[in-house]
Design a protein around this motif. Sequence first.
Motif, PDB file in Angstrom:
ATOM      1  N   ARG A  12       0.829  -1.201   0.000  1.00  0.00           N
ATOM      2  CA  ARG A  12       0.000   0.000   0.000  1.00  0.00           C
ATOM      3  C   ARG A  12       0.867   1.257   0.000  1.00  0.00           C
ATOM      4  N   THR A  13       1.911   1.259   0.803  1.00  0.00           N
ATOM      5  CA  THR A  13       2.826   2.408   0.853  1.00  0.00           C
ATOM      6  C   THR A  13       3.472   2.623  -0.513  1.00  0.00           C
ATOM      7  N   LEU A  14       3.920   1.561  -1.139  1.00  0.00           N
ATOM      8  CA  LEU A  14       4.542   1.662  -2.457  1.00  0.00           C
ATOM      9  C   LEU A  14       3.550   2.209  -3.480  1.00  0.00           C
ATOM     10  N   VAL A  15       2.327   1.699  -3.471  1.00  0.00           N
ATOM     11  CA  VAL A  15       1.294   2.170  -4.401  1.00  0.00           C
ATOM     12  C   VAL A  15       1.024   3.655  -4.173  1.00  0.00           C
ATOM     13  N   ASP A  16       0.902   4.067  -2.919  1.00  0.00           N
ATOM     14  CA  ASP A  16       0.647   5.479  -2.608  1.00  0.00           C
ATOM     15  C   ASP A  16       1.778   6.362  -3.136  1.00  0.00           C
ATOM     16  N   LEU A  17       3.023   5.946  -2.954  1.00  0.00           N
ATOM     17  CA  LEU A  17       4.166   6.734  -3.424  1.00  0.00           C
ATOM     18  C   LEU A  17       4.198   6.827  -4.950  1.00  0.00           C
ATOM     19  N   VAL A  18       3.931   5.710  -5.615  1.00  0.00           N
ATOM     20  CA  VAL A  18       3.937   5.701  -7.085  1.00  0.00           C
ATOM     21  C   VAL A  18       2.810   6.582  -7.612  1.00  0.00           C
ATOM     22  N   ASP A  21       3.620  10.284  -7.292  1.00  0.00           N
ATOM     23  CA  ASP A  21       4.568  10.722  -8.328  1.00  0.00           C
ATOM     24  C   ASP A  21       3.870  10.868  -9.673  1.00  0.00           C
ATOM     25  N   LEU A  22       2.974   9.917  -9.998  1.00  0.00           N
ATOM     26  CA  LEU A  22       2.257   9.997 -11.267  1.00  0.00           C
ATOM     27  C   LEU A  22       1.362  11.236 -11.323  1.00  0.00           C
ATOM     28  N   ARG A  23       0.672  11.516 -10.234  1.00  0.00           N
ATOM     29  CA  ARG A  23      -0.214  12.695 -10.174  1.00  0.00           C
ATOM     30  C   ARG A  23       0.591  13.988 -10.230  1.00  0.00           C
TER      31      ARG A  23
END
Length: 167
Positions: A12-18, A21-23
């Motif tokens: 979940r942390t990795l998804v939130d960080l990615v 960055d995309l946004r």
Amino acid sequence: VASTLANSDRCRTLVDLVLADLRGNVPVPELPPDYRPAKRIPRQRRPNAVPTLIDAGRLADGTALTYRATTQPEREAMADWLAADPARGRATWINQRVRPLLWAADGKRYSPSGLVQRMWQLAGWTKAPVAAQGPSRWYVADGSSLWDLALETLASLAEGDEDEDEQ
């Protein structure tokens, strides 16, 4: 990576960080070459032994062949059965692609692998492999297997191609 992907909180942390960055239109970093997978060169499959031998005219019709087990378990499983009737271990080559072996034991034609599997079945070998490389078990009088002859044939054809390229 494995420990991150195995833990749902870390995922979940990795998804939130990615996603952040995309946004935020953060540029994608360039990966160093050692992080990129090596390009795989597809391995070319060798042609089958039977068509190779037939196309090259390597064996004459009527060439005598002898069966040889290739592993110790196979030798043990087949020894008594072969000894009971020597014709069981003999075949004759016929230059036909589908079933080039004429088995001395029953007068029927088989593929090299098909005959080996039939022999295993008739010998009652219950622990036989599910597949057989038949050409590696059938030998001509000079001690070469059909597989050996096919490899030699392919090598000589490759040498011929190289000679043509040089000219």
